[in-house]
Design an enzyme around this catalytic site. Structure first.
Site, PDB file in Angstrom:
ATOM      1  N   TYR A 282      -2.591  -2.028  10.328  1.00 36.66           N
ATOM      2  CA  TYR A 282      -2.689  -1.917   9.014  1.00 36.66           C
ATOM      3  C   TYR A 282      -1.438  -1.462   8.299  1.00 36.66           C
ATOM      4  O   TYR A 282      -0.691  -1.842   7.581  1.00 36.66           O
ATOM      5  CB  TYR A 282      -3.916  -1.431   8.165  1.00 36.66           C
TER       6      TYR A 282
ATOM      7  N   SER B  84       0.729  -1.374   0.072  1.00 35.02           N
ATOM      8  CA  SER B  84      -0.004   0.040   0.036  1.00 35.02           C
ATOM      9  C   SER B  84       0.783   1.279  -0.016  1.00 35.02           C
ATOM     10  O   SER B  84       2.117   1.254   0.158  1.00 35.02           O
ATOM     11  CB  SER B  84      -0.984  -0.045   1.440  1.00 35.02           C
TER      12      SER B  84
END
Length: 261
Positions: free
Chosen positions: A161, A146
């Site tokens: 995350y 990401s």
């Protein structure tokens, strides 16, 4: 979509196949003439994706597995090889976002779940797929990280995350170095917020009852002015899987609309 003739008849294994990016990648690889094994923990969404893809007969299988459990990982790799004979491309894509809360308010059971799927699951996928590729001295892996695996970004309550995605970035680099001797390439793809179910959940977690406003605010921080679409990520994955990227390994390909410029 660009045609990569070298991908025709390749065998592609995709985890997180029931989600938006997994589905888009499956469609893209099928369009290149590949055979695809789709893995997901949720049988229902996986079946819906398979029905929607309407793949040519014999080109698509679905496998239900919990990627945080090594026996399940071992099984999905073995089933792919049993049906298709090998694995040429591994899109190591499955992941979860976790709970939205400040670091000090996170429940450790929730943190452990994020780490178990995003880090442990990604690691074990490599552990069990790479030997298949090493044995034939060829293959390509794309791990999903990401933009949150390259920069901390604003404090949005997504520390577990982001931590997991930084781990995937480091894991990719080390796996690439180990795999180079076997002519196997390992890269990671780093999307900006993508227009998928995961972001709908995150928007609601960031601004309960005002998810659309959260989306607009996040989009405003992306120079191209919008979220990534799942198809944008799939195009990048195709490139990394193809011979067009034959001298690229250990790289972090941003698909972020300029967000990290």
């Amino acid at each position: 979509m660009t045609t990569y003739q070298d991908l025709a008849d390749k065998v592609v294994l995709i985890t997180g196949g029931g989600g938006g990016i997994g589905k888009a990648a499956a469609r893209a690889f099928l369009g290149q003439g590949c055979s695809v094994a789709l893995v997901d923990i949720a049988a229902g969404p996986l079946a819906e994706v398979a029905a929607d893809l309407a793949a040519p007969e014999g080109r698509l299988i679905t496998i239900t597995a919990d990627i945080s459990k090594e026996e399940d990982v071992r099984a999905y790799v073995a089933e792919t090889v049993r049906v298709f004979g090998t694995i040429d491309v591994f899109f190591n894509n499955a992941g979860i976002e976790g709970k939205v809360a400040p670091l000090v308010d996170q429940n450790m059971d929730d943190v452990d779940k994020v780490f178990a799927i995003n880090i442990r699951g990604t690691y074990m996928g490599l552990k069990h797929v790479l030997p298949v590729m090493y044995a034939k001295k060829s293959g390509c892996v794309i791990n999903t990280s990401s933009v949150g695996g390259l920069t901390a970004g604003p404090a949005l309550g997504t520390t577990p995350y982001v931590t997991s995605k930084f781990a995937i970035t480091g894991l990719t680099r080390l796996a690439a170095n180990e795999s180079a001797a076997y002519n196997v390439r390992v890269n990671s793809v780093h999307p900006a917020p993508a227009n998928t179910g995961m972001m709908r959940r995150l928007e609601e977690g960031i601004a309960p009852g005002h998810g659309e406003e959260a989306k607009q605010a996040i989009s405003a921080g992306i120079p191209l002015g919008r979220y990534a679409e799942a198809e944008d990520v799939a195009k990048a994955v195709l490139f990394l899987a193809s011979e067009a990227s034959s001298f690229i390994t250990g790289d972090q390909l941003r698909v972020d609309g300029g967000q990290l410029n």
